[in-house]
Design an enzyme around this catalytic site. Structure first.
Site, PDB file in Angstrom:
ATOM      1  N   PRO A  90       0.807  -1.220   0.000  1.00  0.00           N
ATOM      2  CA  PRO A  90       0.000   0.000   0.000  1.00  0.00           C
ATOM      3  C   PRO A  90       0.845   1.279   0.000  1.00  0.00           C
ATOM      4  O   PRO A  90       0.341   2.341  -0.357  1.00  0.00           O
ATOM      5  CB  PRO A  90      -0.838  -0.098   1.271  1.00  0.00           C
ATOM      6  CG  PRO A  90      -0.409  -1.329   1.986  1.00  0.00           C
ATOM      7  CD  PRO A  90       0.565  -2.084   1.150  1.00  0.00           C
ATOM      8  N   GLU A 117       2.067  -8.196   8.458  1.00  0.00           N
ATOM      9  CA  GLU A 117       2.273  -6.749   8.571  1.00  0.00           C
ATOM     10  C   GLU A 117       3.317  -6.247   7.583  1.00  0.00           C
ATOM     11  O   GLU A 117       3.755  -5.116   7.654  1.00  0.00           O
ATOM     12  CB  GLU A 117       2.680  -6.378   9.995  1.00  0.00           C
ATOM     13  CG  GLU A 117       1.676  -6.771  11.046  1.00  0.00           C
ATOM     14  CD  GLU A 117       0.256  -6.309  10.728  1.00  0.00           C
ATOM     15  OE1 GLU A 117       0.066  -5.112  10.453  1.00  0.00           O
ATOM     16  OE2 GLU A 117      -0.651  -7.166  10.746  1.00  0.00           O
ATOM     17  N   ARG A 155      -3.521  -5.983 -21.020  1.00  0.00           N
ATOM     18  CA  ARG A 155      -4.350  -5.378 -22.073  1.00  0.00           C
ATOM     19  C   ARG A 155      -3.499  -4.653 -23.108  1.00  0.00           C
ATOM     20  O   ARG A 155      -3.945  -4.394 -24.216  1.00  0.00           O
ATOM     21  CB  ARG A 155      -5.369  -4.416 -21.459  1.00  0.00           C
ATOM     22  CG  ARG A 155      -6.317  -5.117 -20.490  1.00  0.00           C
ATOM     23  CD  ARG A 155      -7.298  -4.176 -19.842  1.00  0.00           C
ATOM     24  NE  ARG A 155      -8.333  -3.716 -20.738  1.00  0.00           N
ATOM     25  CZ  ARG A 155      -8.392  -2.513 -21.269  1.00  0.00           C
ATOM     26  NH1 ARG A 155      -7.487  -1.608 -20.967  1.00  0.00           N
ATOM     27  NH2 ARG A 155      -9.355  -2.184 -22.089  1.00  0.00           N
ATOM     28  N   ASP A 170     -10.436   3.665 -24.026  1.00  0.00           N
ATOM     29  CA  ASP A 170     -10.500   3.358 -22.596  1.00  0.00           C
ATOM     30  C   ASP A 170     -10.631   4.599 -21.750  1.00  0.00           C
ATOM     31  O   ASP A 170     -10.116   5.654 -22.113  1.00  0.00           O
ATOM     32  CB  ASP A 170      -9.164   2.750 -22.131  1.00  0.00           C
ATOM     33  CG  ASP A 170      -9.093   1.281 -22.360  1.00  0.00           C
ATOM     34  OD1 ASP A 170     -10.129   0.671 -22.600  1.00  0.00           O
ATOM     35  OD2 ASP A 170      -7.960   0.755 -22.297  1.00  0.00           O
TER      36      ASP A 170
HETATM   37  N1  ADE Z   1      -1.084  -5.178  -0.184  1.00  0.00           N
HETATM   38  C1  ADE Z   1      -1.947  -4.770   0.755  1.00  0.00           C
HETATM   39  N2  ADE Z   1      -2.633  -3.691   0.373  1.00  0.00           N
HETATM   40  C2  ADE Z   1      -2.195  -3.385  -0.887  1.00  0.00           C
HETATM   41  C3  ADE Z   1      -2.513  -2.365  -1.824  1.00  0.00           C
HETATM   42  N3  ADE Z   1      -3.402  -1.417  -1.578  1.00  0.00           N
HETATM   43  N4  ADE Z   1      -1.851  -2.362  -2.998  1.00  0.00           N
HETATM   44  C4  ADE Z   1      -0.922  -3.292  -3.261  1.00  0.00           C
HETATM   45  N5  ADE Z   1      -0.587  -4.282  -2.411  1.00  0.00           N
HETATM   46  C5  ADE Z   1      -1.218  -4.328  -1.233  1.00  0.00           C
END
Ligand code: ADE
Length: 235
Positions: A90, A117, A155, A170
């Protein structure tokens, strides 16, 4: 068979990815030899009776962290000279249409899906080339995120869509969202398809679609217009 793009996906949940990648357009692309994807269970590289892949974090805190040894072994066994290793997280670079297109031009991608984590920072420092996030929210692991990135980049591989024209209309191409689509019947429950689409006048249809794209973008995502330095309205 040697394909233009080879992908290795390293995950603790191979079944989550294989089910997805066997279906639909990606499954068809693999069958036709347009790309090849191998999904590997990271546990295969874990040592010891219990094949542990995670451990408690140094310094304390919640959750478990993926151990470096199995991840180093897994990445080193699939990595080649021209590989790009991508860790899904993330806090990575946000996936966008241009990033998907850029990744589609690579020869070999290794996707590393984390769990718990996170993973030991030494893996990120030594072996990971790029870190990609699919959005500002946290998933339980990166496997679906890897599939999302693979789907978006596939794609752009010639032959995958069948009709390359689809790419130019797109959403997000030219910093515009897409236009509304209709199919038969021309009237359904009293709702008519816009007259222009039935006219057979291709220039008028194109003009209508472009106007719809601009209006749609202005209403739903004005941010993508204002962020694009090449967009006509920003000159
Ligand atoms: N792993 C956990 N959350 C994620 C996200 N938002 N994007 C990519 N990998 C992740």
């Amino acid at each position: 068979m040697e394909t233009a793009l080879k992908i290795d996906l390293l995950t603790l949940f191979p079944g989550m990815a294989t089910g997805y990648l066997e279906e639909s357009m990606i499954g068809r692309a693999i069958k036709h030899g347009l790309l090849s994807i191998d999904v590997h269970d990271i546990r295969k590289w874990a040592k010891g009776r219990h094949r542990e892949t995670d451990d408690r974090p140094f310094g304390g805190g919640a959750g478990m962290v993926m151990k470096p040894e199995p991840l180093f072994a897994a990445i080193e066994s699939v990595k080649r000279e021209a590989s790009t290793v991508i860790y899904l997280a993330p806090d990575g670079e946000k996936l966008t249409q241009p990033l998907a297109q850029e990744l589609s031009r690579e020869k070999h991608l290794v996707f590393l899906s984390g769990h718990y984590e996170g993973i030991d920072q030494r893996v990120r420092d030594c072996l990971v080339d790029r870190e990609v996030s699919i959005g500002d929210y946290v998933l339980t692991n990166g496997t679906i995120a890897a599939c999302v990135v693979i789907d978006a980049l596939a794609r752009y591989i010639p032959g995958v869509l069948g009709e390359e024209k689809s790419l130019t209309q797109d959403s997000f191409t030219a910093s515009l969202l897409t236009f509304p689509q209709f199919t038969r019947p021309a009237e359904f429950r009293g709702m008519q398809v816009p007259e222009v689409l039935l006219s057979g006048n291709h220039a008028e249809i194109e003009a209508w679609r472009l106007a719809q794209r601009k209006e749609n973008t202005q209403i739903r995502r004005p941010d993508i217009i204002s962020k694009d330095p090449n967009h006509e309205s920003n000159h």
